[in-house]
Design an enzyme around this catalytic site. Structure first.
Site, PDB file in Angstrom:
ATOM      1  N   ALA A   1      10.744   9.192  -5.166  1.00 30.33           N
ATOM      2  CA  ALA A   1      10.812   8.832  -3.754  1.00 30.33           C
ATOM      3  C   ALA A   1      10.205   7.454  -3.558  1.00 30.33           C
ATOM      4  O   ALA A   1       9.050   7.234  -3.916  1.00 30.33           O
ATOM      5  CB  ALA A   1      10.063   9.865  -2.915  1.00 30.33           C
TER       6      ALA A   1
ATOM      7  N   LYS B   1      -2.928   5.145  -3.526  1.00 29.50           N
ATOM      8  CA  LYS B   1      -4.397   5.224  -3.422  1.00 29.50           C
ATOM      9  C   LYS B   1      -4.846   5.646  -2.029  1.00 29.50           C
ATOM     10  O   LYS B   1      -5.834   6.362  -1.880  1.00 29.50           O
ATOM     11  CB  LYS B   1      -5.051   3.894  -3.769  1.00 29.50           C
ATOM     12  CG  LYS B   1      -4.347   2.689  -3.210  1.00 29.50           C
ATOM     13  CD  LYS B   1      -3.923   1.766  -4.334  1.00 29.50           C
ATOM     14  CE  LYS B   1      -2.874   0.794  -3.865  1.00 29.50           C
ATOM     15  NZ  LYS B   1      -2.146   0.180  -4.955  1.00 29.50           N
TER      16      LYS B   1
ATOM     17  N   LYS C   1      -9.616   2.703  -3.796  1.00 31.65           N
ATOM     18  CA  LYS C   1      -9.659   2.872  -5.251  1.00 31.65           C
ATOM     19  C   LYS C   1     -11.053   3.292  -5.709  1.00 31.65           C
ATOM     20  O   LYS C   1     -11.206   4.148  -6.581  1.00 31.65           O
ATOM     21  CB  LYS C   1      -9.237   1.575  -5.929  1.00 31.65           C
ATOM     22  CG  LYS C   1      -7.766   1.221  -5.658  1.00 31.65           C
ATOM     23  CD  LYS C   1      -7.484  -0.232  -6.033  1.00 31.65           C
ATOM     24  CE  LYS C   1      -6.032  -0.610  -5.793  1.00 31.65           C
ATOM     25  NZ  LYS C   1      -5.840  -2.078  -5.888  1.00 31.65           N
TER      26      LYS C   1
END
Lengths: 432, 432
Positions: free
Chosen positions: B10, B107, B207
């Site tokens: 996707a 993230k 992150k």
């Protein structure tokens, strides 16, 4: 949590004791990360009475390490004896033959007998794990074999021997000669009494052979590795390298060469001149580093401690956690192995640094350069250091890319010139 | 070989196209390393007609990405849509609820909803893999969660945003100011039209939150991350840092603090002064780096490309290979998670760099230093740059370790002094 994983450890030297200590001190987090308790239940070592500062109560003791393979209470064998033959080899073979997972830190064993051990491991469906065998605590095997598995790697290079890197670092920092720094390293315990294994590049060659097998998915081929150590590196060459913008490092390099009849894998361990600003040039002292270059990822650099009880135990226990979790990877990264030929060193192509001690008199440079021309070697730079008519002066030459065979022939002729007073120094230049 | 693993992708932007291309170009080696063929069979993206330079013939097309989760022909869902909400979240939730393995580079989604997604993944026994979410092509998640799993980590730090690192690198190399370099980076495509996500530290915070969760084995806690970006970094401070032997880098740092009532995990993203000779200080341009410190292994440094189609695809496909091999690791590295409190930024303890623009007149330094003394902040150095009586001059102070709360109060009083002409610059000093 599943039932504990029962571990037998053979070899209770620094690393063996380190593994037992780490499993005890970090039992809580190791257990949660492994999903089960990792329990050492049996050990084997040469001398039962020796004080290792380690409680061994309640552990089954085997005088013969090979008995660990047959001990029905041992699920996984950890081999930390070392050496490519003898009890280490016998134990690993016996454990794999019995279908038992093996974890080892033994680079010599893997480099010499790895092809056959991997076949046994595959045939028996037994994991053979050896993260600790290369670059100590740096998870280099895992990074190459799993983390970068989507890449077609073109090159793997590394500082794979901490003793050599320590000696070269001190030579550079203090402007001292090899023999003197080696003697000091031996006094400090950074180098063995018999240092040949480290300083002649053998240890690095073992590790490189393993890395190359993984990077290119083919059985380990130690015999193909060209090996030179650091005995001939001089303080003068380190200083001249610095002036040219390079540092001298002992690297292990495995590279895929694509062009022409020399296509294949080249593997070599030798002193290299690397650009000062390359990450690997800055890896000093006992630290190790591994550089991998992949078509998708580009360049990845890993650095850390390459030896010592803690870093080695870190890698051994990481392998045990993988086994406890059932995370399995074939020894060379794949069941179907590639058959890519090894390229002999004579076919290596790259730029060179050449340092001669010559009598400072007219015509010498012309003699040297015409020999290079005869071998179709193109000069990149030439530098005569100082003037001292009739006396010895260093002359430094760097070349564009040329073939090793041509350079070797040229060098033989250059060394035979009357005006050339010592064996010329030849150091290969690497991009990093 | 086992039967092919059927993949639904996707999002067909740069990264999505990169994954499809990598799976095609390296199909041979990916197949041998995965032990089976990895075949993309279905895709979803917003615009079916857009030319992506990518053949999509024979692939099932879903206008609604969530339909990939329900597609019985899809074994693994790869989510490359991005964003913490909307279709990305809906797809990942649906796939995990259906027990399908998910690979994502997202993230934001992991940082914001990771705790809950990990619970769903565990409950359904479905892998949720996200190597590409942190530090691009560097196998940082794998290194921390598996390679260093035997260690009690004390600290993880990294250069986690390539845009910020690029801007800071150019500012230093060319002595230019932030706004100008940002504008240029936008023209060159290294920074987004709306750059806030990168330069205000949000991307790095996402992150870092993920790295911290893995390093310390606890659910992700984005809310606990203290975030400052690089907008206030000046060319002057970069130059002064250089004179003091430091480089300025935007770091994400997760650290275990052991002492006293502040014991817990501190997570923060802000500009740092790091010693010039630290490996991380030398990581320039768009490169990323991750430093991990463990009790057994010591310090390990990983560096490589943190973004781009190739590196990101490398990480995504590595995750797919892990899934194809059945190599499974719980999301935060363990089923049993730790409950370690987050430490607020006010409790942070460390050395500071402080740069003031003051009127050059007697008594100013005494006023500043007595405020610091009142807050029990001990000076390490003080430097007034140049003399210009009655005019503005920079004064640079570095402190020994002190608490953030004390520094903040002191700074408020210092900023309020008549002789202090601009908002003081405060940059935390990190050992590396």
């Amino acid at each position: 949590m599943s039932k504990p994983l029962s571990i037998g450890v053979a070899g209770l030297g620094t690393v063996g004791a380190g593994v037992l200590n780490l499993l005890r001190e970090n039992a809580d987090i190791v257990g949660t990360r492994a999903g089960r308790h990792l329990a050492v239940t049996a050990v084997s070592a040469r001398d039962r009475r020796r004080d290792r500062g380690l409680a061994l109560d309640g552990l089954r003791w085997h005088d013969d390490p090979v008995a660990l393979a047959a001990d029905p209470g041992v699920d996984v064998v950890v081999e930390l004896i070392g050496g490519s033959e003898g009890p280490a080899r016998a134990l690993v073979e016996a454990a794999l033959a019995a279908g038992k997972p093996v974890v080892t830190a033994n680079k010599a064993l893997l480099a010499v007998h790895g092809a056959q051990l991997a076949e046994t491991a595959a045939a028996r469906g037994a994991p053979l794990a050896f993260e600790a065998a290369v670059a100590g605590g740096i998870p280099a095997i895992k990074a190459l074999r799993e983390g970068l598995a989507a890449n077609r790697l073109s090159r793997v290079a590394g500082i794979l021997n901490g003793t050599c890197n320590y000696i070269l670092t001190v030579m550079r920092a203090e402007g001292r000669e090899f023999a003197e720094v080696l003697a000091e390293a031996q006094r400090l315990g950074y180098a063995e009494a018999d240092p040949s294994f480290d300083i002649d590049g053998i240890d690095a060659a073992h590790k490189l052979a393993i890395l190359a097998a993984i990077a290119f998915g083919r059985p380990v081929d130690l015999g193909a590795v060209h090996v030179e150590g650091i005995r001939d590196v001089t303080a003068l060459d380190i200083r001249l390298a610095e002036e040219l913008g390079f540092r001298i490092k002992l690297l292990g390099i495995a590279r895929r060469t694509e062009a022409g009849p020399g296509a294949g894998i080249e593997t070599r361990v030798h002193p290299c001149m690397v650009p000062c600003d390359a990450p690997i040039a800055r890896v000093d002292g006992v630290f190790n580093a591994v550089v991998a270059e992949g078509d998708a990822v580009g360049r990845v650099v890993l650095q850390g401690r390459g030896a010592g009880a803690g870093p080695t135990a870190s890698a051994v226990v990481a392998d045990l956690i993988d086994i406890a979790r059932g995370r399995h990877t074939p020894v060379w990264g794949a069941e179907a192995l590639a058959s890519i030929p090894s390229v002999p060193m004579a076919r290596h192509v790259g730029p060179y640094y050449l340092r001669l001690m010559v009598v400072d008199r007219p015509g010498v440079i012309a003699d040297v350069t015409s020999i290079l021309r005869d071998h179709r070697i193109s000069l990149e730079s030439l530098l005569q250091r100082g003037r001292a008519p009739g006396e010895a002066v260093p002359v430094v030459l760097t070349t564009h890319e040329c073939e090793e065979a041509a350079m070797r022939s040229a060098l033989e002729r250059i060394a035979a010139l009357d005006a050339v007073l010592e064996k010329p120094a030849l150091i290969r230049i690497e991009s990093a």
